[in-house]
Design an enzyme around this catalytic site. Structure first.
Site, PDB file in Angstrom:
ATOM      1  N   HIS A 145     -55.359 -35.670  29.194  1.00  0.00           N
ATOM      2  CA  HIS A 145     -55.756 -34.273  28.991  1.00  0.00           C
ATOM      3  C   HIS A 145     -57.166 -34.104  28.439  1.00  0.00           C
ATOM      4  O   HIS A 145     -57.621 -32.987  28.254  1.00  0.00           O
ATOM      5  CB  HIS A 145     -54.764 -33.557  28.072  1.00  0.00           C
ATOM      6  CG  HIS A 145     -54.938 -33.921  26.620  1.00  0.00           C
ATOM      7  ND1 HIS A 145     -54.521 -35.116  26.103  1.00  0.00           N
ATOM      8  CD2 HIS A 145     -55.504 -33.247  25.595  1.00  0.00           C
ATOM      9  CE1 HIS A 145     -54.803 -35.166  24.813  1.00  0.00           C
ATOM     10  NE2 HIS A 145     -55.408 -34.050  24.470  1.00  0.00           N
TER      11      HIS A 145
HETATM   12  C1  UD1 Z   1     -56.429 -29.148  22.514  1.00  0.00           C
HETATM   13  C2  UD1 Z   1     -57.348 -29.824  21.503  1.00  0.00           C
HETATM   14  C3  UD1 Z   1     -57.243 -31.337  21.661  1.00  0.00           C
HETATM   15  C4  UD1 Z   1     -55.816 -31.788  21.561  1.00  0.00           C
HETATM   16  C5  UD1 Z   1     -54.972 -31.034  22.572  1.00  0.00           C
HETATM   17  C6  UD1 Z   1     -53.520 -31.399  22.451  1.00  0.00           C
HETATM   18  C7  UD1 Z   1     -59.395 -28.580  20.945  1.00  0.00           C
HETATM   19  C8  UD1 Z   1     -60.867 -28.543  21.107  1.00  0.00           C
HETATM   20  N1  UD1 Z   1     -58.751 -29.475  21.718  1.00  0.00           N
HETATM   21  O1  UD1 Z   1     -56.906 -29.453  23.801  1.00  0.00           O
HETATM   22  O2  UD1 Z   1     -57.986 -31.957  20.630  1.00  0.00           O
HETATM   23  O3  UD1 Z   1     -55.747 -33.170  21.836  1.00  0.00           O
HETATM   24  O4  UD1 Z   1     -55.106 -29.619  22.326  1.00  0.00           O
HETATM   25  O5  UD1 Z   1     -52.766 -30.901  23.511  1.00  0.00           O
HETATM   26  O6  UD1 Z   1     -58.865 -27.850  20.151  1.00  0.00           O
HETATM   27  N2  UD1 Z   1     -53.254 -24.274  28.431  1.00  0.00           N
HETATM   28  C9  UD1 Z   1     -52.115 -23.725  28.962  1.00  0.00           C
HETATM   29  N3  UD1 Z   1     -51.088 -23.452  28.119  1.00  0.00           N
HETATM   30  C10 UD1 Z   1     -51.126 -23.672  26.778  1.00  0.00           C
HETATM   31  C11 UD1 Z   1     -52.300 -24.226  26.255  1.00  0.00           C
HETATM   32  C12 UD1 Z   1     -53.348 -24.536  27.087  1.00  0.00           C
HETATM   33  O7  UD1 Z   1     -52.015 -23.505  30.151  1.00  0.00           O
HETATM   34  O8  UD1 Z   1     -50.137 -23.390  26.089  1.00  0.00           O
HETATM   35  C13 UD1 Z   1     -54.367 -24.627  29.335  1.00  0.00           C
HETATM   36  C14 UD1 Z   1     -55.360 -23.522  29.540  1.00  0.00           C
HETATM   37  O9  UD1 Z   1     -55.834 -23.596  30.846  1.00  0.00           O
HETATM   38  C15 UD1 Z   1     -56.481 -23.894  28.594  1.00  0.00           C
HETATM   39  C16 UD1 Z   1     -56.437 -25.412  28.653  1.00  0.00           C
HETATM   40  O10 UD1 Z   1     -55.064 -25.733  28.802  1.00  0.00           O
HETATM   41  O11 UD1 Z   1     -57.684 -23.365  28.955  1.00  0.00           O
HETATM   42  C17 UD1 Z   1     -57.001 -26.075  27.457  1.00  0.00           C
HETATM   43  O12 UD1 Z   1     -56.356 -25.640  26.248  1.00  0.00           O
HETATM   44  P1  UD1 Z   1     -57.147 -25.729  24.851  1.00  0.00           P
HETATM   45  O13 UD1 Z   1     -56.271 -25.258  23.754  1.00  0.00           O
HETATM   46  O14 UD1 Z   1     -58.488 -25.103  24.987  1.00  0.00           O
HETATM   47  O15 UD1 Z   1     -57.432 -27.260  24.664  1.00  0.00           O
HETATM   48  P2  UD1 Z   1     -56.569 -28.540  25.037  1.00  0.00           P
HETATM   49  O16 UD1 Z   1     -57.190 -29.173  26.211  1.00  0.00           O
HETATM   50  O17 UD1 Z   1     -55.111 -28.216  25.073  1.00  0.00           O
END
Ligand code: UD1
Length: 365
Positions: free
Chosen positions: A209
């Site tokens: 991820h």
């Molecule tokens: C975040 C953390 C990362 C951690 C990871 C654990 C930051 C900068 N990164 O990354 O350190 O290892 O969480 O999982 O805080 N999305 C969904 N559903 C959700 C959440 C996210 O579809 O419930 C998708 C969305 O498209 C979103 C993308 O995942 O834009 C990224 O989510 P985000 O919270 O920005 O960061 P992670 O990649 O999950």
């Protein structure tokens, strides 16, 4: 009594916070939980609250996804209002996610003290958003709760005073050791529609991820080809984090023979699956630690790690897409080696963290 306010938002936060909340509750400390909503899908959040028996949050901000600046800004404005309502005596943030960064930035201008669980980890890779978050959060924290001795050395190198630092161990491992009694690999395989015979014949678990691995379609496609080489040797189960969904699917991850893509799993099912795996391939931070404690070989698809103790004491090894398949073959052929557990990864980190927090509150009442 003004409460201790815990800020959580993303999947790994829930696992780290549960033992601290439980231990502070045992000490009779008034506390409130704020969920920022950085992770919001039921499979990324609700299922963890249920599996970890976390109390329902007092406040849910529902911030959701966005670019770093937009997400952090929304987190900050939501948290500022929440803190004004809750009137905290102290705020606790976890790990290195944007929710924790936002909590630290807001807290630092309110005069309320901040405790950081998992302080001092450093990958020394400034291209990782988490590395920026770690440095800022630690610089702004009054109570630095570290998982491993080298974290204390990093904090000292950055000029932070020893009086703020406390080696308490790893609260994520508290959660793991508690869950370990209830692990059910056969049930987890069955719920995924997979053959329980895999427990005899062996399987690997993979997760990806990190932005550096999954955001660029060409990199993601190369990684899919790397995983296909592993899947030629051992069946691979791959719970797909939503971040990598589009690029990994475009790279053909769903068509790899021997590789099964699943939705994100709950905490219990995921740990169950990992506990019985012959091998894990990942770019997760927490999973490097969990495999170390479970004694499962872990190949980390990153050029660096902020958790080197999982290499020196544990089962972790850094690989790239070129070295992955050979490293997997080697790991599968090697006899199981019991890991030498890092100090204080003993299931009592939550109570130690809670004791430090309670003492800090008493001293600053
Ligand atoms: C975040 C953390 C990362 C951690 C990871 C654990 C930051 C900068 N990164 O990354 O350190 O290892 O969480 O999982 O805080 N999305 C969904 N559903 C959700 C959440 C996210 O579809 O419930 C998708 C969305 O498209 C979103 C993308 O995942 O834009 C990224 O989510 P985000 O919270 O920005 O960061 P992670 O990649 O999950």
């Amino acid at each position: 009594m003004r409460p201790v306010v815990h800020v959580v938002g993303a999947r790994p936060n829930f696992v780290k916070a549960a033992p601290v909340l439980a231990a502070l509750r045992d000490l009779g400390v008034e506390q409130r939980l704020v969920h920022t909503g950085q992770h919001y899908d039921a499979a990324m959040s609700d299922v963890f609250f249920a599996d970890l028996q976390l109390p329902a949050p007092e406040v849910s901000l529902g911030v959701g996804s966005g670019t770093h600046a937009r997400q952090t800004a929304a987190l900050m404005t939501g948290l500022e209002d929440a803190f004004a309502d809750l009137d905290p005596a102290l705020i606790v943030g976890y790990g290195d996610v944007n929710s924790t960064l936002a909590a630290a930035l807001v807290t630092s201008k309110t005069g309320v003290p901040l405790a950081h669980v998992e302080a001092g980890l450093r990958s020394f890779d400034p291209t990782m958003p988490e590395e920026v978050n770690r440095r800022v959060v630690d610089a702004l924290s009054d109570v630095l709760l570290a998982t491993s001795p080298e974290a204390l050395a990093h904090l000292a190198d950055e000029g932070l005073p020893a009086s703020r630092m406390h080696l308490v161990g790893n609260t994520m491992i508290d959660s793991l050791l508690l869950a370990r009694e209830r692990l059910d690999p056969a049930g987890a395989l069955q719920r995924l529609g997979l053959d329980a015979a895999l427990l005899e014949t062996g399987y690997a678990v993979a997760t990806l991820h990190r932005p550096a691995n999954v955001d660029d379609p060409a990199t993601a496609a190369r990684l899919v080809r790397g995983l296909a080489e592993v899947a030629a040797d051992v069946p691979v189960v791959f719970p797909l984090h939503p971040r990598g969904g589009r690029t990994l699917r475009a790279g053909g991850v769903e068509d790899v023979p021997g590789l099964t893509v699943t939705a994100p799993l709950g905490y219990g099912d995921f740990l169950s699956l990992v506990s019985a795996a012959r091998l894990v391939v990942t770019d997760s931070g927490g999973l490097q630690e969990e495999t170390t404690v479970l004694g499962v070989p872990c190949l980390t698809l990153r050029p660096n790690t902020e958790r080197p103790i999982t290499i020196t004491s544990g089962t972790n090894r850094l690989v790239d897409v070129q070295t992955l398949a050979a490293a997997a073959r080697e790991a599968l052929a090697a006899p199981p080696r019991p890991p030498e557990l890092p100090p204080l990864w003993d299931g009592r980190a939550g109570p130690r963290a809670a004791a430090v927090i309670a003492r800090f509150l008493a001293d600053h009442a």
